[in-house]
Design an enzyme around this catalytic site. Sequence first.
Site, short mmCIF file in Angstrom:
data_model
loop_
_atom_site.label_atom_id
_atom_site.label_comp_id
_atom_site.label_asym_id
_atom_site.label_seq_id
_atom_site.Cartn_x
_atom_site.Cartn_y
_atom_site.Cartn_z
N TRP A 287 52.94 23.72 11.01
CA TRP A 287 52.78 24.79 10.09
C TRP A 287 51.75 25.49 10.44
O TRP A 287 51.97 26.86 9.93
CB TRP A 287 52.25 23.77 8.67
N GLY B 88 50.45 20.67 14.39
CA GLY B 88 50.30 22.36 14.52
C GLY B 88 51.58 23.04 14.05
O GLY B 88 51.40 24.30 14.08
N LYS C 81 53.02 18.87 -0.20
CA LYS C 81 54.25 17.86 0.00
C LYS C 81 53.87 16.74 -1.07
O LYS C 81 52.83 16.27 -1.37
CB LYS C 81 54.34 17.07 1.23
N ASP D 236 50.77 19.59 4.25
CA ASP D 236 51.90 18.59 4.41
C ASP D 236 51.69 17.36 4.87
O ASP D 236 52.30 16.66 5.59
CB ASP D 236 52.72 19.29 5.66
#
Length: 231
Positions: free
Chosen positions: A83, A81, A184, A144
């Site tokens: 981000w 959590g 990413k 991510d």
Amino acid sequence: MTRGTGGRGAGRDLAVRVKSGKGRTLAQKLWLERQLNDPYVARAKREGFRSRAAYKLTEIDDKYRLFAPGGRIVDLGGAPGGWSQVAAKRVGAAEGRGRVVAIDLLEIAPLPGLDVVQMDFLAADAPDRLKALLGGPADVVLSDMAANATGHRKTDHLKIMALAETALMFAREVLKPGGAFLCKVLQGGTEGTLLADLKRDFALVKHVKPAASRADSAELYVLATGYRGGA
């Protein structure tokens, strides 16, 4: 666990050294040492962020202004959590000015202003479900995500690029025209297909590496803005 002086300089922070323990591999020992000596890990604990990754997104948003008050954000693979915390704060989700939806197979503990969907984002009904929670198409899709590392560089690169490509497929389903995608990736030479797709679908595509990314990591982020399609 011990602390070493790290060389000359009485004022220098002491480095934590982890003793080899029964059942702990060398890789696990080195990872634990890196975590214990990482200033971003310590800072995240002090400031209440769930992961050091929060500082990567903070740096990127400070520079590129992804989030606007009232924005609609999707965080793919959002656990734990970090981000989502940054996104929720910056769009004003806790005050009802924006919406942030995190989706993951793993459970995510509640956060102010965050809606959590525990499911596979590749499920057929995932895009419609997320748009319903957002109240419309997304302004930004974040990813991510990283697959579990095997230790084999080429294999790990292929796995994370496959995740990036599926994240882009999802983003196409939920982004509004002009929206942004941040994902990413790893350096490794097979990004060509992904970049070609991004350049076709978005007005501007660039690689970014925030200071919070470890210098010895092949990790990069690809940022695409100005989505040409429309959910």
